[in-house]
Design a protein around this motif. Sequence first.
Motif, PDB file in Angstrom:
ATOM      1  N   PHE B  91       1.789  10.762   2.410  1.00  0.00           N
ATOM      2  CA  PHE B  91       0.770  10.046   3.184  1.00  0.00           C
ATOM      3  C   PHE B  91       1.186   8.602   3.380  1.00  0.00           C
ATOM      4  CE2 PHE B  91      -2.554  13.160   3.417  1.00  0.00           C
ATOM      5  CZ  PHE B  91      -2.379  13.958   2.316  1.00  0.00           C
ATOM      6  N   CYS B  92       1.085   8.164   4.608  1.00  0.00           N
ATOM      7  CA  CYS B  92       1.250   6.769   4.945  1.00  0.00           C
ATOM      8  C   CYS B  92      -0.130   6.116   4.867  1.00  0.00           C
ATOM      9  CB  CYS B  92       1.813   6.676   6.362  1.00  0.00           C
ATOM     10  SG  CYS B  92       2.051   5.014   6.990  1.00  0.00           S
ATOM     11  N   ASN B  99      -9.222  -5.143   1.112  1.00  0.00           N
ATOM     12  CA  ASN B  99      -8.934  -4.062   0.168  1.00  0.00           C
ATOM     13  C   ASN B  99      -9.382  -2.701   0.663  1.00  0.00           C
ATOM     14  OD1 ASN B  99      -7.669  -5.685  -1.625  1.00  0.00           O
ATOM     15  ND2 ASN B  99      -8.957  -5.194  -3.357  1.00  0.00           N
ATOM     16  N   GLN B 100      -9.664  -2.563   1.948  1.00  0.00           N
ATOM     17  CA  GLN B 100     -10.020  -1.255   2.485  1.00  0.00           C
ATOM     18  C   GLN B 100      -8.757  -0.539   2.964  1.00  0.00           C
ATOM     19  OE1 GLN B 100     -13.261  -1.405   5.185  1.00  0.00           O
ATOM     20  NE2 GLN B 100     -13.472   0.809   5.331  1.00  0.00           N
ATOM     21  N   PHE B 101      -8.629   0.724   2.548  1.00  0.00           N
ATOM     22  CA  PHE B 101      -7.456   1.515   2.853  1.00  0.00           C
ATOM     23  C   PHE B 101      -7.725   2.514   3.962  1.00  0.00           C
ATOM     24  CE2 PHE B 101      -4.047   1.053  -0.387  1.00  0.00           C
ATOM     25  CZ  PHE B 101      -4.625   0.072  -1.160  1.00  0.00           C
ATOM     26  N   TYR B 102      -6.676   2.800   4.750  1.00  0.00           N
ATOM     27  CA  TYR B 102      -6.727   3.838   5.776  1.00  0.00           C
ATOM     28  C   TYR B 102      -5.491   4.715   5.605  1.00  0.00           C
ATOM     29  CZ  TYR B 102     -10.143   0.686   7.782  1.00  0.00           C
ATOM     30  OH  TYR B 102     -11.228  -0.123   7.961  1.00  0.00           O
ATOM     31  N   PHE B 103      -5.698   6.022   5.644  1.00  0.00           N
ATOM     32  CA  PHE B 103      -4.605   6.959   5.423  1.00  0.00           C
ATOM     33  C   PHE B 103      -4.310   7.772   6.676  1.00  0.00           C
ATOM     34  CE2 PHE B 103      -3.704   6.929   0.859  1.00  0.00           C
ATOM     35  CZ  PHE B 103      -4.751   6.174   0.388  1.00  0.00           C
ATOM     36  N   GLY B 104      -3.052   8.161   6.825  1.00  0.00           N
ATOM     37  CA  GLY B 104      -2.678   9.132   7.838  1.00  0.00           C
ATOM     38  C   GLY B 104      -3.019  10.535   7.381  1.00  0.00           C
ATOM     39  N   THR B 105      -2.765  11.513   8.241  1.00  0.00           N
ATOM     40  CA  THR B 105      -3.121  12.894   7.942  1.00  0.00           C
ATOM     41  C   THR B 105      -2.068  13.617   7.109  1.00  0.00           C
ATOM     42  OG1 THR B 105      -2.239  13.514  10.082  1.00  0.00           O
ATOM     43  CG2 THR B 105      -4.624  13.194   9.937  1.00  0.00           C
ATOM     44  N   GLY B 106      -0.939  12.972   6.877  1.00  0.00           N
ATOM     45  CA  GLY B 106       0.048  13.532   5.973  1.00  0.00           C
ATOM     46  C   GLY B 106       1.156  14.313   6.654  1.00  0.00           C
ATOM     47  N   THR B 107       2.303  14.352   5.974  1.00  0.00           N
ATOM     48  CA  THR B 107       3.451  15.173   6.377  1.00  0.00           C
ATOM     49  C   THR B 107       3.840  16.036   5.181  1.00  0.00           C
ATOM     50  OG1 THR B 107       4.314  13.535   7.930  1.00  0.00           O
ATOM     51  CG2 THR B 107       5.872  15.167   7.068  1.00  0.00           C
ATOM     52  N   SER B 108       3.892  17.329   5.395  1.00  0.00           N
ATOM     53  CA  SER B 108       4.291  18.253   4.336  1.00  0.00           C
ATOM     54  C   SER B 108       5.801  18.389   4.353  1.00  0.00           C
ATOM     55  CB  SER B 108       3.636  19.610   4.535  1.00  0.00           C
ATOM     56  OG  SER B 108       4.075  20.516   3.547  1.00  0.00           O
ATOM     57  N   LEU B 109       6.444  17.925   3.294  1.00  0.00           N
ATOM     58  CA  LEU B 109       7.903  17.971   3.209  1.00  0.00           C
ATOM     59  C   LEU B 109       8.333  19.074   2.259  1.00  0.00           C
ATOM     60  CD1 LEU B 109      10.695  16.713   3.858  1.00  0.00           C
ATOM     61  CD2 LEU B 109      10.390  15.322   1.787  1.00  0.00           C
ATOM     62  N   THR B 110       9.256  19.907   2.712  1.00  0.00           N
ATOM     63  CA  THR B 110       9.841  20.949   1.869  1.00  0.00           C
ATOM     64  C   THR B 110      11.338  20.690   1.742  1.00  0.00           C
ATOM     65  OG1 THR B 110       8.221  22.588   2.604  1.00  0.00           O
ATOM     66  CG2 THR B 110      10.238  23.418   1.580  1.00  0.00           C
ATOM     67  N   VAL B 111      11.809  20.629   0.508  1.00  0.00           N
ATOM     68  CA  VAL B 111      13.240  20.480   0.253  1.00  0.00           C
ATOM     69  C   VAL B 111      13.794  21.872  -0.046  1.00  0.00           C
ATOM     70  CG1 VAL B 111      15.006  19.400  -1.165  1.00  0.00           C
ATOM     71  CG2 VAL B 111      12.909  18.148  -0.609  1.00  0.00           C
ATOM     72  N   ILE B 112      14.775  22.264   0.746  1.00  0.00           N
ATOM     73  CA  ILE B 112      15.332  23.615   0.657  1.00  0.00           C
ATOM     74  C   ILE B 112      16.583  23.614  -0.215  1.00  0.00           C
ATOM     75  CG2 ILE B 112      16.274  25.534   2.002  1.00  0.00           C
ATOM     76  CD1 ILE B 112      14.727  24.289   4.411  1.00  0.00           C
ATOM     77  N   PRO B 113      16.614  24.480  -1.218  1.00  0.00           N
ATOM     78  CA  PRO B 113      17.799  24.482  -2.104  1.00  0.00           C
ATOM     79  C   PRO B 113      19.047  25.015  -1.390  1.00  0.00           C
ATOM     80  CG  PRO B 113      16.165  26.099  -2.824  1.00  0.00           C
ATOM     81  CD  PRO B 113      15.568  25.396  -1.649  1.00  0.00           C
TER      82      PRO B 113
END
Lengths: 115, 113
Positions: B91-92, B99-113
């Motif tokens: 999350f960004c 002191n008020q925070f705002y977040f993005g909706t997120g990026t799901s990261l998968t590391v592939i072996p």
Amino acid sequence: NAGVTQTPKFQVLKTGQSMTLQCAQDMNHNSMYWYRQDPGMGLRLIYYSASEGTTDKGEVPNGYNVSRLNKREFSLRLESAAPSQTSVYFCASTGGAGGPRDTQYFGPGTRLTVL
Amino acid sequence: AQTVTQSQPEMSVQEAETVTLSCTYDTSENNYYLFWYKQPPSRQMILVIRQEAYKQQNATENRFSVNFQKAAKSFSLKISDSQLGDTAMYFCAFMKRSNQFYFGTGTSLTVIP
């Protein structure tokens, strides 16, 4: 130093029931926050408290009330739970001795289901 | 109003490779802070890196670095030498002086072996 603690970790309610989510921090932080996290929505601010004795609405305050009991504790109350309030709730804090003022420290979250 | 946009809902990277996650934000403020948080399956939110807007130098923390472009309102996260433990939601976040925070909706990261 436990950081930010939340209770309970899990809760199931029926529509119309009430409950209070508890949050406490031991870092002497001034500001505390309540967020909800829903799939695809990220974190949304419900209420925050910039300092002891003050509270302000965030992005999604409807259906919730908060109390900043003292500098350590910030509770979130659902007076009449609705299925739309099914979510994961996070408490967070910033500021004060022991850490950068501008970094948020999060609790482990509470998973709430309203049937 | 402040908004934070993460345009990549999901990303994947091979282990040991480099990946960049994007974030843009919108604000009329001049002084603010930017953050990247990591949320593994345990759901705990963990601070990865932070950047003060008044600093021109990009922040770095071991394998994590940012590319902060203030004029473009862009704040991307680069993860070098990706490890399996980097698999998480990222999350960004933006914080203004109140002191008020705002977040993005997120990026799901998968590391592939």
